[in-house]
Design a protein around this motif. Sequence first.
Motif, PDB file in Angstrom:
ATOM      1  N   HIS A  64       0.887  -0.942  -0.415  1.00 34.36           N
ATOM      2  CA  HIS A  64       0.209   0.132   0.504  1.00 34.36           C
ATOM      3  C   HIS A  64       0.833   1.291   0.008  1.00 34.36           C
ATOM      4  O   HIS A  64       0.502   2.296   0.508  1.00 34.36           O
ATOM      5  CB  HIS A  64      -0.612  -0.037   1.442  1.00 34.36           C
ATOM      6  N   THR A  65       1.907   1.378  -0.432  1.00 37.36           N
ATOM      7  CA  THR A  65       2.393   2.665  -1.079  1.00 37.36           C
ATOM      8  C   THR A  65       3.484   2.265  -2.363  1.00 37.36           C
ATOM      9  O   THR A  65       3.428   1.302  -3.004  1.00 37.36           O
ATOM     10  CB  THR A  65       3.548   2.290   0.269  1.00 37.36           C
ATOM     11  N   VAL A  82       3.690  16.685  -6.650  1.00 33.74           N
ATOM     12  CA  VAL A  82       3.622  15.335  -5.628  1.00 33.74           C
ATOM     13  C   VAL A  82       2.121  15.261  -4.646  1.00 33.74           C
ATOM     14  O   VAL A  82       1.251  14.707  -4.109  1.00 33.74           O
ATOM     15  CB  VAL A  82       4.894  15.470  -4.849  1.00 33.74           C
ATOM     16  N   GLU A  86      -0.171  12.883  -4.395  1.00 33.83           N
ATOM     17  CA  GLU A  86      -0.857  11.994  -2.576  1.00 33.83           C
ATOM     18  C   GLU A  86      -2.426  12.695  -2.632  1.00 33.83           C
ATOM     19  O   GLU A  86      -2.436  11.605  -2.372  1.00 33.83           O
ATOM     20  CB  GLU A  86       0.206  13.510  -1.557  1.00 33.83           C
ATOM     21  N   THR A  95       0.265   5.068   0.252  1.00 30.44           N
ATOM     22  CA  THR A  95       1.123   6.415   1.497  1.00 30.44           C
ATOM     23  C   THR A  95       2.280   6.934  -0.180  1.00 30.44           C
ATOM     24  O   THR A  95       2.414   5.049  -0.574  1.00 30.44           O
ATOM     25  CB  THR A  95       1.931   6.037   1.956  1.00 30.44           C
ATOM     26  N   ILE A  97       6.423   7.440  -1.203  1.00 30.73           N
ATOM     27  CA  ILE A  97       7.846   7.460  -0.827  1.00 30.73           C
ATOM     28  C   ILE A  97       8.411   8.827  -2.072  1.00 30.73           C
ATOM     29  O   ILE A  97       8.312   7.538  -2.864  1.00 30.73           O
ATOM     30  CB  ILE A  97       8.690   6.130  -0.030  1.00 30.73           C
ATOM     31  N   ASN A 100      14.661  11.514  -4.509  1.00 34.28           N
ATOM     32  CA  ASN A 100      15.375  12.733  -5.043  1.00 34.28           C
ATOM     33  C   ASN A 100      16.374  11.867  -6.125  1.00 34.28           C
ATOM     34  O   ASN A 100      17.174  10.999  -4.852  1.00 34.28           O
ATOM     35  CB  ASN A 100      15.606  14.159  -4.914  1.00 34.28           C
ATOM     36  N   HIS A 118      11.710  -1.279  -0.218  1.00 33.37           N
ATOM     37  CA  HIS A 118      10.176  -0.977   0.489  1.00 33.37           C
ATOM     38  C   HIS A 118       9.386  -2.075   0.112  1.00 33.37           C
ATOM     39  O   HIS A 118       8.459  -1.411   0.438  1.00 33.37           O
ATOM     40  CB  HIS A 118      10.216   0.253   0.131  1.00 33.37           C
ATOM     41  N   GLN A 119       9.037  -2.278  -1.437  1.00 36.59           N
ATOM     42  CA  GLN A 119       7.892  -3.526  -1.747  1.00 36.59           C
ATOM     43  C   GLN A 119       6.553  -2.291  -2.258  1.00 36.59           C
ATOM     44  O   GLN A 119       5.996  -2.304  -1.807  1.00 36.59           O
ATOM     45  CB  GLN A 119       7.914  -4.158  -0.578  1.00 36.59           C
ATOM     46  N   VAL A 120       7.865  -1.408  -2.615  1.00 38.87           N
ATOM     47  CA  VAL A 120       6.390  -0.713  -3.250  1.00 38.87           C
ATOM     48  C   VAL A 120       6.058  -1.421  -4.094  1.00 38.87           C
ATOM     49  O   VAL A 120       5.968  -2.061  -4.792  1.00 38.87           O
ATOM     50  CB  VAL A 120       6.853   1.095  -3.884  1.00 38.87           C
TER      51      VAL A 120
END
Lengths: 342, 342
Positions: A64-65, A82, A86, A95, A97, A100, A118-120
């Motif tokens: 869930h990111t 951004v 969001e 969410t 992340i 840059n 982070h397993q996006v």
Amino acid sequence: MSKPTMADVAREAGVDVSTVSRALNERTASLLRPETVEKVMEAARSLGYRPNVLARGLRTRRSHTIGMVIPDLTNPFFPPIVRGVEDALDDEQYTVIVANTDNDPEREARVLRSLIGHQVDGLLLATSHLDDLGASADALAGLPVVLVNRRGSDDRVSAVVPNDPVGIELAVDHLVELGHTRIGHIAGPQDTSTGRARAEAFLARAPRERGSPPPVETTDVYGTQAGVEACAALLDRCPGLTAIVAANDQLAVGCLRTLRSRGLRVPEDVSLVGFNDMPMVDLLDPPLTTLRIPQYEMGRAAGRLLLDRVQAPRDEQPGPRSLELEPELIVRASTAAPTPSA
Amino acid sequence: MSKPTMADVAREAGVDVSTVSRALNERTASLLRPETVEKVMEAARSLGYRPNVLARGLRTRRSHTIGMVIPDLTNPFFPPIVRGVEDALDDEQYTVIVANTDNDPEREARVLRSLIGHQVDGLLLATSHLDDLGASADALAGLPVVLVNRRGSDDRVSAVVPNDPVGIELAVDHLVELGHTRIGHIAGPQDTSTGRARAEAFLARAPRERGSPPPVETTDVYGTQAGVEACAALLDRCPGLTAIVAANDQLAVGCLRTLRSRGLRVPEDVSLVGFNDMPMVDLLDPPLTTLRIPQYEMGRAAGRLLLDRVQAPRDEQPGPRSLELEPELIVRASTAAPTPSA
DNA sequence: CTGAAAGCGCTTACAG
DNA sequence: CTGAAAGCGCTTACAG
């Protein structure tokens, strides 16, 4: 004292953890007796329970990111995008992340690895360079991807971009209507899709002078200093220009500096048009005529597009979709009719 | 085809997953035979293995992420701070999740819950309102917290802030040296620590006119429009002012608009000083004299402070530390000696 | 309608 | 020096 877990809630409510899980999940709460749900909710509330999304993600294989990769957050062009992203993700409790790259390929590879670690569940790419997508395609591990403010080298990947040709046409036509015939272009990096599209549109639309080379000066980066230098080079090469279209506002700001340092007045001697309508360009001296592109909406649309892919079952992935958002010409005081005496 | 796991690497290398774990962890690799480590590394590389940080976090109870709460990313004041934070955390492989509140207490509570759900190891708070920290103290679940650009109501919480009094003194002294005696202040929201500290410093330092009320107008928010209105009110109330110190650049930009719309020239009729040195204020008409505060360094210092707490064992937590960073006066063209005829 | 069990991908005492 | 086992906090078939 430490954060309460589902087991704590289960104990408090006198049920099994699986029942707690069902009660707290919208989709499964209807399987339970209403009073059971109520009892669990109450216990969760009294303990201040917050589900551990890491544990959930590990089990459901959905974090869930989503990851968003941009060149530089301090470039005022990106924050509105951004925020749009969001807000789009917020609707579904995702969410974002943000990472840059500073346009550094090595750093780009590193943040991509980090995001994947982070397993996006998906990736939004707003970095500007072409081709690097193909190179890292396998590094992307088959993740859903949507490009923002850039096109892919082919159209197999979804993208949300401004309609660059229309924007440049609006700028050129505006100058032509004012009476300009000798118009130059400060082009952005030609390894970015925006830089290239805008330069091409300029060449197609601007009045041509027979025999002379096109009054276009290309930069390596979208930056103020690059604009300063390119503008100087352009003026040296094409002395008679009465108007300049810059590929973005930062380049335009650079032009402004060069023009001022050479004693050329804007717009009396040279008219100037930017691109993006960055914050505060309405307060420059003179206020900048530019093309507004709906950054927030671009982010929102990209977020929505990505969510659609992320949430679709693996076997019914929607095809790639591309969206073009229309720019709007904002006429301020940096453009005017050419002075006859010039 | 899907992302390889530690089990895949173990199979490839012909060892147990625990051995893979040890080989891939710097701290434990030395327990293993060098050739075992090499074998595992090679297998990991060939499979393109990336550790699942969610799973690791679940097991170690450390997510290696920290949450950062700011009012609004599109306010150019914040991005440099965020970059500073990221760079500080990057050193230790931490990831930052940024959340916007738009100064909405309800939204603030929501993002805080979300961040806690993501098991952040610590929190960086750059939201401006006082007191809400106490209110949500238990909601923060005992997480390490560092404030950025704001002070806590007491000094039990670490904070990194600009030295506001020194900044205001630099501004006032600069104007006094130029010969100004009637100086006004557009104060920021008095429920923010910066707004309050700057107003207090102004009152303590600015030349007083006996008998007349202090020429200070307070705003509810730090915004351009608020500056427009407060400046109008201030001018109406104190007609003879020759200089204005605004509590931040956005308020100063609002002042600029009001002054211009009233036919008052800057700096000939009224001198103006901002605070923050936001991007592009050097390109305003006129270029703004303002106080530069080292935003990037502020973010970096705050990130470092938080890391120190996050990484310290629970039983030897460092005490709260506060850092003040010194502002620098950047003199541009919006300030000059008062015109005698004025 | 609810419980007991298995398992997501890791780490880390515990053995050997 | 390495393996086998337990467990982090969840979700979800599988029973009953």
